[in-house]
Design an enzyme around this catalytic site. Structure first.
Site, mmCIF file in Angstrom:
data_model
loop_
_atom_site.group_PDB
_atom_site.id
_atom_site.type_symbol
_atom_site.label_atom_id
_atom_site.label_comp_id
_atom_site.label_asym_id
_atom_site.label_seq_id
_atom_site.Cartn_x
_atom_site.Cartn_y
_atom_site.Cartn_z
ATOM 1 N N GLY A 1 93.159 3.818 -28.505
ATOM 2 C CA GLY A 1 92.319 2.908 -29.181
ATOM 3 C C GLY A 1 92.419 2.492 -30.573
ATOM 4 O O GLY A 1 91.621 2.155 -31.251
ATOM 5 N N ASN B 1 93.760 -0.188 -31.196
ATOM 6 C CA ASN B 1 93.269 -1.992 -31.455
ATOM 7 C C ASN B 1 91.950 -1.820 -31.570
ATOM 8 O O ASN B 1 91.036 -2.568 -32.544
ATOM 9 C CB ASN B 1 93.754 -2.816 -30.034
ATOM 10 N N LYS C 1 84.968 -1.279 -5.299
ATOM 11 C CA LYS C 1 85.525 -1.810 -6.490
ATOM 12 C C LYS C 1 84.216 -2.920 -7.005
ATOM 13 O O LYS C 1 83.982 -2.676 -8.131
ATOM 14 C CB LYS C 1 86.856 -2.666 -6.595
ATOM 15 N N MET D 1 93.277 -0.182 -18.525
ATOM 16 C CA MET D 1 94.427 0.093 -17.658
ATOM 17 C C MET D 1 93.921 -0.266 -16.098
ATOM 18 O O MET D 1 94.557 0.068 -15.323
ATOM 19 C CB MET D 1 95.027 1.422 -17.613
ATOM 20 N N ARG D 2 92.838 -1.224 -16.195
ATOM 21 C CA ARG D 2 92.162 -1.416 -14.679
ATOM 22 C C ARG D 2 92.262 -2.879 -14.417
ATOM 23 O O ARG D 2 92.097 -3.596 -15.342
ATOM 24 C CB ARG D 2 90.802 -0.639 -14.638
ATOM 25 N N ASN E 1 92.536 -10.507 -23.292
ATOM 26 C CA ASN E 1 93.662 -9.127 -23.394
ATOM 27 C C ASN E 1 94.680 -9.382 -24.331
ATOM 28 O O ASN E 1 94.932 -10.570 -24.594
ATOM 29 C CB ASN E 1 94.026 -9.117 -21.841
ATOM 30 N N HIS F 1 98.786 -8.390 -24.978
ATOM 31 C CA HIS F 1 100.002 -7.917 -24.405
ATOM 32 C C HIS F 1 100.972 -7.574 -25.165
ATOM 33 O O HIS F 1 101.152 -8.734 -26.096
ATOM 34 C CB HIS F 1 100.220 -8.909 -23.018
HETATM 35 C C1 GRF Z 1 98.480 -1.992 -26.778
HETATM 36 O O1 GRF Z 1 99.784 -1.902 -26.895
HETATM 37 C C2 GRF Z 1 98.141 -3.302 -26.206
HETATM 38 O O2 GRF Z 1 98.847 -4.333 -26.309
HETATM 39 C C3 GRF Z 1 98.167 -2.999 -24.666
HETATM 40 O O3 GRF Z 1 97.807 -1.548 -24.531
HETATM 41 C C4 GRF Z 1 98.069 -0.900 -25.743
HETATM 42 C C5 GRF Z 1 96.721 -0.402 -26.067
HETATM 43 O O4 GRF Z 1 96.930 0.311 -27.382
HETATM 44 N N1 GRF Z 1 97.598 -3.801 -23.725
HETATM 45 P P1 GRF Z 1 95.734 1.212 -28.232
HETATM 46 O O5 GRF Z 1 94.961 1.935 -27.011
HETATM 47 O O6 GRF Z 1 94.588 0.024 -28.687
HETATM 48 O O7 GRF Z 1 96.035 2.006 -29.119
#
Ligand code: GRF
Length: 204
Positions: free
Chosen positions: A12, A14, A65, A90-91, A107, A109
């Site tokens: 987390g 981000n 689902k 991750m889903r 999202n 990436h």
């Molecule tokens: C990040 O690197 C993002 O780009 C990817 O998953 C990671 C999540 O990191 N989709 P965090 O949980 O926000 O630390």
């Protein structure tokens, strides 16, 4: 201000960057809800510490689902959520959810899409010997790491840099670019033409 929900599965950072910017007033959105598909996600603790309602919704409790996604939708509707921000979630979201929130799911990436799709993008770019990689913020569609690109930022790879140094720099870029992209989308300063997302500057 728009209402957003953040979906998480892990650490987390981000999410934390968004929380910090909202507190500083540099990200102007209502972060109303954090949902996780993992009970152990540290992101849930970050949200709770910031006083944001945060819940673990166990996908295993639902036979299909679709039922899981209908449940998520009902939680989002209760909070009148406008945009969903995936931050290390991750889903893979299915058609029920994607139809309901078309062009309203973002999202991030950790590579320059369409290069290095998948769950190990930083590692893959590093091992490939890429001289540049970066970060992509995009809308989510039915294919993985595929939707229209909102913003990208390049990160060059130093010849003598270690994987963990690169990883740190990419995460730092993520923490800035994600809030910037969220703000533009929430301020409705964008339009989508085919695959192209056209962003507009703020009118002062
Ligand atoms: C990040 O690197 C993002 O780009 C990817 O998953 C990671 C999540 O990191 N989709 P965090 O949980 O926000 O630390």
């Amino acid at each position: 201000m728009k209402n957003i929900a953040v979906f998480v599965s892990g650490y987390g950072t981000n999410l934390q960057a968004m929380i910090n910017r909202i507190a500083k007033g540099t990200l102007r959105v209502n972060l109303k809800l954090v949902l996780s598909d993992k009970s152990s996600a540290f992101a849930l603790r970050r949200a709770k510490k910031a006083g944001i309602p945060a819940f673990f919704v166990d996908p295993k409790k639902f036979t299909h689902k679709n039922d899981y996604e209908h449940h998520l939708i009902s939680l989002l509707e209760d909070e009148k959520i406008d945009f969903i921000v995936l931050a290390g979630f991750m889903r893979i979201l299915g058609p029920v959810f994607l139809k309901k929130y078309k062009n309203r799911i973002l999202n991030i990436h950790p590579a320059l899409l369409p290069a290095f799709k998948g769950a190990h993008a930083i590692h893959d770019a590093y091992e490939y010997g890429a001289k540049v990689t970066g970060v992509t913020v995009h809308f989510v569609d039915e294919k993985i790491d595929n939707g229209p690109i909102i913003m990208q930022e390049v990160v060059s790879v130093g010849d003598h840099e270690t994987m963990s140094q690169l990883e740190k720099r990419i995460h730092k870029v993520e923490h800035g670019i994600y809030s910037e992209a969220i703000q533009k989308v929430c301020d409705n300063r964008f339009s989508i033409r085919g695959r192209r997302v056209v962003l507009r500057a703020k009118i002062r």
